[in-house]
Design a protein around this motif. Sequence first.
Motif, PDB file in Angstrom:
ATOM      1  N   ARG A  23       0.873  -1.178   0.000  1.00 12.20           N
ATOM      2  CA  ARG A  23       0.000   0.000   0.000  1.00 12.20           C
ATOM      3  C   ARG A  23       0.897   1.211   0.000  1.00 12.20           C
ATOM      4  O   ARG A  23       2.084   1.140   0.325  1.00 12.20           O
ATOM      5  CB  ARG A  23      -0.897  -0.003   1.231  1.00 12.20           C
ATOM      6  CG  ARG A  23      -0.112   0.084   2.518  1.00 12.20           C
ATOM      7  CD  ARG A  23      -1.024  -0.090   3.712  1.00 12.20           C
ATOM      8  NE  ARG A  23      -0.262  -0.226   4.934  1.00 12.20           N
ATOM      9  CZ  ARG A  23       0.203   0.777   5.642  1.00 12.20           C
ATOM     10  NH1 ARG A  23       0.019   2.016   5.245  1.00 12.20           N
ATOM     11  NH2 ARG A  23       0.881   0.573   6.745  1.00 12.20           N
ATOM     12  N   CYS A  51       2.639  -4.180   6.159  1.00 11.88           N
ATOM     13  CA  CYS A  51       1.954  -4.097   7.466  1.00 11.88           C
ATOM     14  C   CYS A  51       0.451  -4.259   7.234  1.00 11.88           C
ATOM     15  O   CYS A  51      -0.131  -3.591   6.384  1.00 11.88           O
ATOM     16  CB  CYS A  51       2.259  -2.748   8.112  1.00 11.88           C
ATOM     17  SG  CYS A  51       1.098  -2.247   9.400  1.00 11.88           S
ATOM     18  N   CYS A  94      -1.886   4.623  11.004  1.00 10.42           N
ATOM     19  CA  CYS A  94      -0.475   4.917  10.726  1.00 10.42           C
ATOM     20  C   CYS A  94      -0.185   4.784   9.234  1.00 10.42           C
ATOM     21  O   CYS A  94      -0.678   3.876   8.575  1.00 10.42           O
ATOM     22  CB  CYS A  94       0.392   3.957  11.526  1.00 10.42           C
ATOM     23  SG  CYS A  94       2.136   4.110  11.163  1.00 10.42           S
ATOM     24  N   CYS A 108       7.090  -1.997   7.900  1.00  6.54           N
ATOM     25  CA  CYS A 108       5.940  -1.261   7.350  1.00  6.54           C
ATOM     26  C   CYS A 108       5.532  -1.776   5.962  1.00  6.54           C
ATOM     27  O   CYS A 108       4.392  -1.590   5.556  1.00  6.54           O
ATOM     28  CB  CYS A 108       6.260   0.224   7.250  1.00  6.54           C
ATOM     29  SG  CYS A 108       6.663   0.951   8.839  1.00  6.54           S
ATOM     30  N   CYS A 168       1.069  -1.108  14.962  1.00 12.12           N
ATOM     31  CA  CYS A 168       1.988  -2.151  15.464  1.00 12.12           C
ATOM     32  C   CYS A 168       2.138  -2.055  16.982  1.00 12.12           C
ATOM     33  O   CYS A 168       2.209  -3.076  17.672  1.00 12.12           O
ATOM     34  CB  CYS A 168       3.339  -2.091  14.768  1.00 12.12           C
ATOM     35  SG  CYS A 168       4.086  -0.456  14.708  1.00 12.12           S
TER      36      CYS A 168
END
Length: 482
Positions: free
Chosen positions: A156, A317, A264, A314, A238
């Motif tokens: 993403r 994620c 986030c 990330c 996270c």
Amino acid sequence: MPVLNGKELRIVGFLCNWCSYGGADTAGVARATQPTDLRIIRVPCSGRIDPLFIVKALLNGADGVLVSGCHPRDCHYAAGNFYARRRLEVLKQFLPVLGIDERRFEYTWVSASEGQRWQQVVTVFTDRIHKLGPAPKLEDPEPLLKIADMALTSLRSLGTGQNAALVELKEAIKAKLPELDCVLGWQQGYDEAHTVPLFMKTPKDVDKLVWGPFNVNNPAVYLPSFKGKKVGIVVKGCDSRSVVELLQENLIRREDVTIFALPCEGTLDMARVNQDMGRYTKIDSVSYDEAGVTITADGKAHRFCMTEYAQGKCYGCTTPSAVLSDTLLGQPVKVDGAAGTPPELALLDSMTLDERLAFWRGQMDRCLRCYACRNACPMCVCRDYCVSDSRDPHWMTQEDTAKEKLFFQTIHAMHLAGRCTGCGECQRACPVGIPILALRQQIARAVAQLFDGYQPGLNPDDVPPLLGYEVVEKNIHERDWK
Ligand code: SF4
Ligand code: SF4
Ligand code: SF4
């Protein structure tokens, strides 16, 4: 006399007192012919065998390790072998990431009456180890220092937004503050491009709260030290998983913790950012746009796109929004697809076993044994009584060797099996940039494969799989000894 041709190899056997040791004895009394490579250590129960015994033996020169206990349902202590089975299977899937061939370790069940089965097990296993030959030693290969080419594939777009929601979040924290002893978050550090933990006790403190790609720390690490107090915490997705895992393990109480969150959009890998910035005396400014940040230092602009400079965790994620929160504000961040292989692990996956051994030799040669990785870990809650410092039993020596340091990393990884939420604090805290997160990620992958996709820190009511067992395990099966 060795039954198998050639020189004896070093095979360590951990045998449960009640069944397998008796089985070996039965084979001996019956004068069943057996290879003589195995050196037996008698233990009260297979549940007593810490997987670290096996890693220690393999790192210290054993060519193979065999564990044998009572058959499931026959345990003298009722369930020791059920617990052992889960731990040992996870270990078997972990060993290759260190560069150790998992065929060098096996576990099985032999009862006291099964002299013939013992003969077969020990012969087949010893034969297997002879075919593999002497185990490569960690000290032998030329160090392989391969860090750079990690494949970064983002599922993403990673951004730097949510600033509008920060104002709302501050108001929400201020409204709740009178009921709380403290709220944890982030504030600007020694310059605009670094943050440090913030402990908010007054509305003035709340005004210092910042949100964005520099919020790299995981504030959940402080929660257990607030035991008995009412505490608030601001989390990224996270970090929220660490909070959930602490709840799962009863290390904090839900009624004591208030969780504030914004979705986030990724955080920066500050090790790479700092490396690319080089030496500077002063940060002049930091500006944000949708794709990343521009840091101007000593009059020179440095551009850091999130798609290239985000922390490894990330990429892929799947929990950018908190999995548990009392106040969640801001724009939802969309996640497409399942998590991919994290870059650190993909790097290890691309290597052969020998290359991995050489890789860890090189990385552990650089390790300072400073234990920052352990101290930054929110789930490493027994750090004052850590086995790495223990003298009784004496798990680790003070030797400054790659072997001792890799063993310490294995201790940390194994103790976090089924508990590590992949927050990456261990790796981020490492002052020399050793990609140790890959060890935890391999265990997380093994746990997910063995236990129906289980991921730690998603549901406060879950029991970590290595704290339990099933009488019949869906994905763990007895191996064939023919
Ligand atoms: S892992 Fe997810 S929640 Fe954590 S910093 Fe990266 S993008 Fe944000
Ligand atoms: S081992 Fe590392 S990634 Fe796992 S919880 Fe601890 S700090 Fe986070
Ligand atoms: S933080 Fe890094 S250098 Fe320090 S003990 Fe851990 S791996 Fe070694």
